[in-house]
Motif scaffolding. Structure first.
Motif, PDB file in Angstrom:
ATOM      1  N   PHE A  80      45.874  58.961  68.083  1.00 60.20           N
ATOM      2  CA  PHE A  80      44.465  59.328  68.188  1.00 60.20           C
ATOM      3  C   PHE A  80      44.099  60.329  67.094  1.00 60.20           C
ATOM      4  O   PHE A  80      44.722  61.391  66.961  1.00 60.20           O
ATOM      5  CB  PHE A  80      44.219  59.940  69.574  1.00 60.20           C
ATOM      6  CG  PHE A  80      42.789  59.848  70.033  1.00 60.20           C
ATOM      7  CD1 PHE A  80      42.128  58.626  70.080  1.00 60.20           C
ATOM      8  CD2 PHE A  80      42.105  60.972  70.461  1.00 60.20           C
ATOM      9  CE1 PHE A  80      40.830  58.534  70.525  1.00 60.20           C
ATOM     10  CE2 PHE A  80      40.802  60.899  70.908  1.00 60.20           C
ATOM     11  CZ  PHE A  80      40.158  59.679  70.935  1.00 60.20           C
ATOM     12  N   GLY A  81      43.111  59.960  66.269  1.00 54.22           N
ATOM     13  CA  GLY A  81      42.671  60.836  65.185  1.00 54.22           C
ATOM     14  C   GLY A  81      43.510  60.757  63.931  1.00 54.22           C
ATOM     15  O   GLY A  81      43.247  61.478  62.958  1.00 54.22           O
ATOM     16  N   LEU A  88      41.832  53.625  68.280  1.00 53.59           N
ATOM     17  CA  LEU A  88      40.407  53.565  68.623  1.00 53.59           C
ATOM     18  C   LEU A  88      40.281  53.081  70.069  1.00 53.59           C
ATOM     19  O   LEU A  88      41.034  52.206  70.498  1.00 53.59           O
ATOM     20  CB  LEU A  88      39.654  52.625  67.687  1.00 53.59           C
ATOM     21  CG  LEU A  88      39.767  52.924  66.184  1.00 53.59           C
ATOM     22  CD1 LEU A  88      38.897  51.942  65.387  1.00 53.59           C
ATOM     23  CD2 LEU A  88      39.363  54.357  65.882  1.00 53.59           C
ATOM     24  N   GLY A 110      36.698  57.247  68.000  1.00 53.43           N
ATOM     25  CA  GLY A 110      37.849  57.714  67.233  1.00 53.43           C
ATOM     26  C   GLY A 110      37.647  57.568  65.738  1.00 53.43           C
ATOM     27  O   GLY A 110      38.513  57.946  64.941  1.00 53.43           O
ATOM     28  N   ASN A 112      35.887  58.238  62.038  1.00 48.65           N
ATOM     29  CA  ASN A 112      35.126  59.121  61.154  1.00 48.65           C
ATOM     30  C   ASN A 112      35.224  58.518  59.747  1.00 48.65           C
ATOM     31  O   ASN A 112      35.859  57.472  59.558  1.00 48.65           O
ATOM     32  CB  ASN A 112      35.634  60.564  61.215  1.00 48.65           C
ATOM     33  CG  ASN A 112      37.119  60.673  60.892  1.00 48.65           C
ATOM     34  OD1 ASN A 112      37.616  59.993  59.994  1.00 48.65           O
ATOM     35  ND2 ASN A 112      37.828  61.533  61.630  1.00 48.65           N
ATOM     36  N   PRO A 199      37.933  63.195  66.719  1.00 46.20           N
ATOM     37  CA  PRO A 199      37.990  62.199  67.790  1.00 46.20           C
ATOM     38  C   PRO A 199      38.118  62.810  69.190  1.00 46.20           C
ATOM     39  O   PRO A 199      37.600  62.247  70.163  1.00 46.20           O
ATOM     40  CB  PRO A 199      39.212  61.358  67.432  1.00 46.20           C
ATOM     41  CG  PRO A 199      39.331  61.488  65.958  1.00 46.20           C
ATOM     42  CD  PRO A 199      38.919  62.895  65.662  1.00 46.20           C
ATOM     43  N   GLN A 202      34.741  63.832  70.236  1.00 42.73           N
ATOM     44  CA  GLN A 202      34.006  62.603  70.566  1.00 42.73           C
ATOM     45  C   GLN A 202      34.373  62.111  71.962  1.00 42.73           C
ATOM     46  O   GLN A 202      33.497  61.736  72.758  1.00 42.73           O
ATOM     47  CB  GLN A 202      34.329  61.517  69.538  1.00 42.73           C
ATOM     48  CG  GLN A 202      33.904  61.819  68.115  1.00 42.73           C
ATOM     49  CD  GLN A 202      34.463  60.797  67.126  1.00 42.73           C
ATOM     50  OE1 GLN A 202      35.223  59.895  67.495  1.00 42.73           O
ATOM     51  NE2 GLN A 202      34.098  60.944  65.851  1.00 42.73           N
TER      52      GLN A 202
END
Length: 590
Positions: A80-81, A88, A110, A112, A199, A202
């Motif tokens: 993640f990230g 995602l 996730g 950007n 993320p 988010q």
């Protein structure tokens, strides 16, 4: 410590109250070995706690969410990230009772700019990467920050007009990249800060948004209409994304194992190539019938039909499923017992008995009694109704269907009916003095009043179709006419009204009388066989008693005698009886 978060591998279908319908079924499909993108469910109890904590996610719940993300990363091999191999996810609601479309979803979370650039380069498919990003910005802005999707749709329409194309799929990678930048600028203009790039930020904001959506206006209305308690709350499902928009070997769809309108067995649904799930629901493109999927993705379609059989056999009911195909590989995103019409419910229940999947007693219990009420009244011819467009709409105050010539007074309704005309009584509102006209009308339409108005209550008691509170109508009682949507109607013009939906139609739509036959007859026979209560009826007239007997009632439970005295031939005698001064006069008035 309370357990607030469950991996899909930790749940099952019996945990519906805790995991919500979607979470429980995702866990059950995982247990069955079906191809489910893995993830975790934040419980309905966490939603309740969120509201108790002043609409905040407390540290204990947050800690378990972070732990679940770590487990998800181990399962998927993604992080993640992470820039090189990002995870995602989708964030979706899931109440214990099915509430289709009432609460919120965020996809492609996730992303950007850095992640998009890497995905674009490593996948060799920059169009897909930027399509995901612009979708995420739009959904996050709308659902989480409440910016409103219309601003982004206007930007998309301008871009399509600039490029001279009709559909979103005709925009190329550069177009979508430019849209993503426009979306972020729109976000900053509306919110006053930059679009979030972390993320984890988010994710937390998306989870809060789904919890909040339990209390949005459309969800509140749906709960009231379907008797779903507010205290239940919604679960939140965080699930690895499966991408139906990576190219022509990808797609997404929604399908039922039986036709929800008729109950006929066989796959019924829609499918789109190179799309994500909201495209099917939102109608941005015209989908294909599910059968066309066989030509596009024969292997995935064969697997899907096998999964459909597995799920219907397992749940012993018609299933409503969402799925995605990514690079010709099938992923199941959801299954639930499908919503269906009253007629379809009867056929499905009977067919499941015939197929050995349900007992007769279970089949009776599958039927929602509220839906059966619509089958005890005249109904519009379904083939013709399918093509009809409502003129306007009020409240469905008393079920059934009616068509006839417009009359504006109770006296006219009685006079026209006595000469053989079928009439619909149209009033600003009805009063007790209108009872004779109401009895002689095929249906009743009022401009004012709600579900407990005089017209609604009396019509339901008489079994007469009624649509009330149709505020779009501008009434001119003096000249016996009304106007609606720019069209003027006069006494004698023909209309049709649906007391189940409140829809009003111009002209005559043929009706079909209710009969207890076929599947309806079978279900009612089984109900008689297994019931413990006897059934009596409310009946005030010989006509009511005959209809009740025809429908299986075993006696009179309530007789409102005042209705016996409304007839012209009896009212005078009744008044004399009330005013009589002696027993003899009371016994023999006149």
């Amino acid at each position: 410590m309370n357990k607030w978060v469950y991996m899909f591998t930790e749940g099952n279908a019996n945990m519906r109250n805790l995991l919500g319908g979607k979470g429980a079924n995702l866990a059950e499909m995982t247990n069955l070995g079906l191809p489910v993108p893995q993830g975790f469910t934040i419980t309905t109890e966490a939603c309740t706690q969120y509201y108790e904590d002043g609409r905040q996610i407390n540290d204990e719940i947050m800690g378990q969410i972070v732990e679940a993300i770590g487990k998800m990363e181990e399962i998927t091999g993604k992080k993640f990230g992470d820039i090189e191999n990002p995870l995602l996810v989708s964030v979706r609601s899931g109440a214990r009772a099915s509430m289709p479309g009432m609460m919120d979803t965020i996809l492609n979370l996730g992303l950007n700019e850095d992640v998009v650039e890497v995905l674009s380069r490593k996948s060799g498919n920059p169009r897909w990467a930027w399509d995901c990003y612009r979708r995420f910005i739009q959904m996050f802005s709308d659902v989480v920050m409440e910016v409103g999707k219309k601003y982004f749709e206007e930007l998309i329409d301008k871009m399509k007009a600039k490029k001279g194309v009709i559909h979103d799929v005709e925009l190329d990678a550069d177009d979508l990249k430019e849209l993503a930048y426009q979306f972020k600028a729109e976000y900053k203009a509306k919110i006053g800060s930059d679009f979030p790039t972390d993320p984890k930020v988010q994710l937390v904001e998306a989870i809060k948004a789904v919890f909040r959506s339990w209390d949005n206006p459309r969800a509140n209305v749906y709960r009231r209409d379907n008797d779903i308690p507010y205290s239940w709350g919604t679960a939140v499902n965080v699930q690895m994304m499966a991408f139906g928009n990576m190219g022509d070997d990808c797609g997404t769809g929604v399908a039922f194992t039986r036709d929800p309108a008729t109950g006929k067995k066989g796959l019924f649904g829609e499918f789109l190539t190179n799309a994500q799930g909201e495209d099917v629901v939102a109608g941005v493109r015209t989908p294909m019938h599910i059968s066309e999927m066989e030509q596009k993705f024969p292997e995935a379609f064969a697997q899907f039909t096998s999964v459909c059989s597995t799920l219907e056999d397992h749940y012993r009911d018609m299933q409503d499923m969402e799925f995605t195909v990514e690079n010709n590989k099938l992923y199941m995103l959801q299954t639930r017992n499908g919503k269906r019409t009253a007629q379809a419910a009867l056929k499905i229940a009977c067919d499941l008995v015939d197929e050995g999947k349900r007992t007769e007693e279970e089949a009776v219990a599958m039927i929602d009694p509220r839906n059966l009420d619509t089958l005890l009244h005249p109904q519009f011819d379904s083939y013709i109704l399918h093509k009809a467009v409502p003129l306007t709409r009020g409240l469905g105050a008393s079920p059934g269907a009616a068509c006839g010539k417009i009359v504006f007074t109770a006296e006219d309704a009685k006079a026209w009916a006595n000469r053989g005309e079928k009439v619909v009584l149209v009033r600003l509102e009805t009063s007790p003095e209108d009872i004779e006209g109401m009895k002689n009308a095929q249906g009743i339409l009022t401009v004012r009043g709600g579900m407990t108005s005089h017209a609604a209550v009396v019509a339901r008691g008489m079994g007469t179709c009624c649509a009330s509170g149709c505020g779009d109508i501008a009434m001119d009682e003096l000249h016996k006419r009304f106007t609606v949507n720019g069209k003027e109607f006069h006494e004698g013009d023909e209309i049709s009204i649906d007391g189940s939906t409140g829809n009003v139609y111009e002209g005559l739509i043929p009706t079909v009388d209710a009969t207890i036959a076929g599947e309806f007859g079978r279900i009612m026979t089984w109900a008689d066989q297994y019931r413990k209560l006897k059934v009596r009826t409310n009946a005030d007239t010989p006509r009511d008693a005959r209809k009740a007997r025809e429908l299986g009632a075993e006696g009179i439970g309530l007789c409102r005698t005042e209705h016996m005295f409304f007839g012209e031939e009896r009212i005078d005698a009744f008044r004399e009886m009330i005013c009589a001064e002696t027993t003899e006069e009371r016994s023999c008035p006149g």
